[in-house]
Each structure stands twice: as C-alpha cells, then as structure tokens.
Design a protein around this motif. Structure first.
Motif, PDB file in Angstrom:
ATOM      1  N   MET A  15       1.242  -1.347   0.264  1.00  0.00           N
ATOM      2  CA  MET A  15       0.265   0.138  -0.071  1.00  0.00           C
ATOM      3  C   MET A  15       1.071   1.639   0.198  1.00  0.00           C
ATOM      4  N   PRO A  16       0.422   2.271  -0.805  1.00  0.00           N
ATOM      5  CA  PRO A  16       1.127   3.288  -0.549  1.00  0.00           C
ATOM      6  C   PRO A  16       0.968   4.545   0.780  1.00  0.00           C
ATOM      7  N   THR A  17       2.268   5.048   0.439  1.00  0.00           N
ATOM      8  CA  THR A  17       2.612   5.437   1.948  1.00  0.00           C
ATOM      9  C   THR A  17       3.044   6.772   2.079  1.00  0.00           C
ATOM     10  N   LEU A  18       2.751   8.152   3.054  1.00  0.00           N
ATOM     11  CA  LEU A  18       3.523   8.886   3.215  1.00  0.00           C
ATOM     12  C   LEU A  18       4.770   9.882   2.730  1.00  0.00           C
ATOM     13  N   ASP A  19       5.736   8.782   2.653  1.00  0.00           N
ATOM     14  CA  ASP A  19       6.895   8.599   2.140  1.00  0.00           C
ATOM     15  C   ASP A  19       7.280   8.354   0.365  1.00  0.00           C
ATOM     16  N   ASP A  20       6.285   7.414   0.080  1.00  0.00           N
ATOM     17  CA  ASP A  20       6.054   7.757  -1.486  1.00  0.00           C
ATOM     18  C   ASP A  20       5.608   9.102  -2.221  1.00  0.00           C
ATOM     19  N   VAL A  21       4.348   9.482  -1.606  1.00  0.00           N
ATOM     20  CA  VAL A  21       3.792  10.964  -1.863  1.00  0.00           C
ATOM     21  C   VAL A  21       4.900  11.727  -1.540  1.00  0.00           C
ATOM     22  N   ALA A  22       5.507  11.841  -0.452  1.00  0.00           N
ATOM     23  CA  ALA A  22       6.770  12.970  -0.586  1.00  0.00           C
ATOM     24  C   ALA A  22       7.848  12.740  -1.577  1.00  0.00           C
ATOM     25  N   ALA A  23       7.944  11.124  -2.108  1.00  0.00           N
ATOM     26  CA  ALA A  23       9.373  11.005  -3.100  1.00  0.00           C
ATOM     27  C   ALA A  23       8.562  11.466  -3.944  1.00  0.00           C
ATOM     28  N   LEU A  24       7.876  11.404  -4.876  1.00  0.00           N
ATOM     29  CA  LEU A  24       6.850  11.112  -5.994  1.00  0.00           C
ATOM     30  C   LEU A  24       7.041  13.306  -6.312  1.00  0.00           C
ATOM     31  N   GLU A  25       6.153  13.911  -5.391  1.00  0.00           N
ATOM     32  CA  GLU A  25       6.399  15.121  -4.988  1.00  0.00           C
ATOM     33  C   GLU A  25       7.460  15.786  -5.279  1.00  0.00           C
ATOM     34  N   SER A  26       8.048  15.246  -4.446  1.00  0.00           N
ATOM     35  CA  SER A  26      10.176  16.170  -4.992  1.00  0.00           C
ATOM     36  C   SER A  26      10.494  15.519  -5.931  1.00  0.00           C
ATOM     37  N   ARG A  27      10.235  14.838  -6.974  1.00  0.00           N
ATOM     38  CA  ARG A  27      10.961  14.528  -7.864  1.00  0.00           C
ATOM     39  C   ARG A  27      10.248  15.054  -9.106  1.00  0.00           C
ATOM     40  N   PHE A  28       9.314  14.602  -8.819  1.00  0.00           N
ATOM     41  CA  PHE A  28       7.821  15.116 -10.512  1.00  0.00           C
ATOM     42  C   PHE A  28       7.031  16.573 -10.020  1.00  0.00           C
ATOM     43  N   GLY A  29       6.984  16.962  -8.144  1.00  0.00           N
ATOM     44  CA  GLY A  29       5.679  18.020  -8.250  1.00  0.00           C
ATOM     45  C   GLY A  29       5.745  18.927  -9.439  1.00  0.00           C
ATOM     46  N   ARG A  30       6.959  19.653  -9.571  1.00  0.00           N
ATOM     47  CA  ARG A  30       7.578  20.877 -10.626  1.00  0.00           C
ATOM     48  C   ARG A  30       7.117  20.378 -11.991  1.00  0.00           C
TER      49      ARG A  30
END
Length: 235
Positions: free
Chosen positions: A1-16
């Motif tokens: 199951m996805p976690t907050l760490d997964d979200v943070a990593a995706l946001e850091s890499r692709f958020g912009r």
C-alpha cells in the motif's frame, strides 16, 4: 500500500514537472494499478487527451449518477471515440440503492451531501478498490478548497495525482485549441463547471464552481475529502 514517504518522494521528484511528465511517471510507476477519474465535464478533454497520448488503454472511471445532463453522456461517448480511449468504465449506484435512498429522485434538493454520498462517493470507492493510485483533473484556481493543491497526495490509502494542479483557464484553452479538442456543449450555454443536472446552474467563468450546489454551503461532492499530505510538504 502506498505511504506518505511514497508521496513525498514523488512530489520531490515530479511535483514541478510538466503535466505530460507527471502522467508518464504515474502511469509507469503504477502500471496496471492506476485509473483516471473523469466527469467528462467542462475541462475534462485536456486531461483525457494527455492520457490518451501516453496510453489510451488506461482505465477511465466515469461515475454515472443517473442525474447527469444528457449532453454530458453524449459528450462522454463522443470524446471517448475522438480520443481513442479503450477502457472507459461507467460506475453507478445499484438500482436497489436508488430505490431505497432516493425513491422520488428529489434528494439532491433537500440533502445534496447524502445524494452525493450514495450516487458518487460510494460507487467510486468500490470502483477504485483494485487500484493503488488515481488521476484527477483538479486545479488550484477552481475553488478556495483547492488553492494549495499538490501534484501528489495520499487519499484513503491511495496516491492521488493532480497533473493539472497549476494550470489556469488560459492554459487549458490554449491546449484545447492546439489539439482541436471538442468542447462540452453546455459551456457555450454558460456552464463553466458541470455536475449533475439538479445541482448545476450557469455561473461566471471567474467563479466556475459557483453554479454547483447553489444555495447550499457545499463546494465539493465528497470524493476529494480524505487527503493527507506529508509533514514535510511545502505545498
């Protein structure tokens, strides 16, 4: 199951990143476990075109509440054909639920929250059960509830992807014009945001969601009410 760490990593890499890159990353990262949720409303064509350019077989979930404008259903079918989408799934409340919870078809008038809960939220939750992530077309400019919308969120145990979060109306119009995307027919009649027929009125393009649930203290249907962000998020 996805976690907050997964979200943070995706946001850091692709958020912009640009919308196409965000979508490509999400479809690759969650291949076979991601769906697009689309209302086939006023601004839906842009996101669906971007998805179709990458993988037209991506599942697209459309919640058929039984209360849509006929124009929306026709637009859904026309846009599906135009873009070559191969897996559009209509999900709906069971006939038994409608008979029990809204036998006279008037619940939207006196209990819009309850109407949305059984006609939209519950059917979509069931349809999303096989997926680890889903993609929306929400944008920050649309409402006060969306002004800090990130590109990636954790929502009820799934990652939610908002590739168009930073787009403005002029960006949508330019993209739609460049790719000759058909417009929802109700837009020309003064509907910049389109939901179910009993709960949607014409509105100003400066406040596109003002025509949704007019007269009620309600701005969201409930589908997007369970978001959790990483503590380190800067969005």
């Amino acid at each position: 199951m996805p976690t907050l760490d997964d979200v943070a990593a995706l946001e850091s890499r692709f958020g912009r990143a640009d919308a196409a890159s965000v979508l490509a990353a999400a479809l690759a990262r969650f291949k076979g476990e991601v769906a697009v949720v689309s209302s086939f409303g006023a601004e839906s064509a842009v996101l669906l075109h971007l998805v179709a350019e990458i993988d037209p077989a991506t599942p697209v979930l459309f919640v058929d509440t039984g209360r849509h404008f006929p124009e929306t259903l026709a637009y859904r079918d026309a846009l599906t054909s135009r873009l070559g989408l191969k897996d559009v799934r209509s999900v709906a409340p069971a006939a038994e639920e409608v008979a029990q919870r809204d036998p006279e078809g008037t619940r939207a008038v006196w209990d819009p929250d309850g109407c949305c809960a059984f006609r939209k939220v519950a059917p979509l939750e069931r349809a999303l059960s096989p997926f680890a992530a889903w993609i929306t077309g929400r944008k920050r400019y649309q409402a006060e509830t969306r002004t800090v919308l990130p590109t990636f969120e954790l929502d009820d145990g799934r990652i939610k992807v908002n590739p168009l979060a930073t787009w403005r109306p002029e960006h949508l119009a330019a993209y739609a014009g460049e790719h000759r995307l058909p417009q929802h027919p109700l837009v020309a009649r003064g509907y910049p945001s389109i939901g179910c027929a009993p709960c949607t009125r014409p509105a100003s393009h400066d406040a596109p969601r003002a025509g949704r649930w007019a007269g009620f203290d309600k701005t969201e249907c409930g589908i997007h009410g369970r978001t959790v962000l990483p503590a380190t998020s800067d969005t």
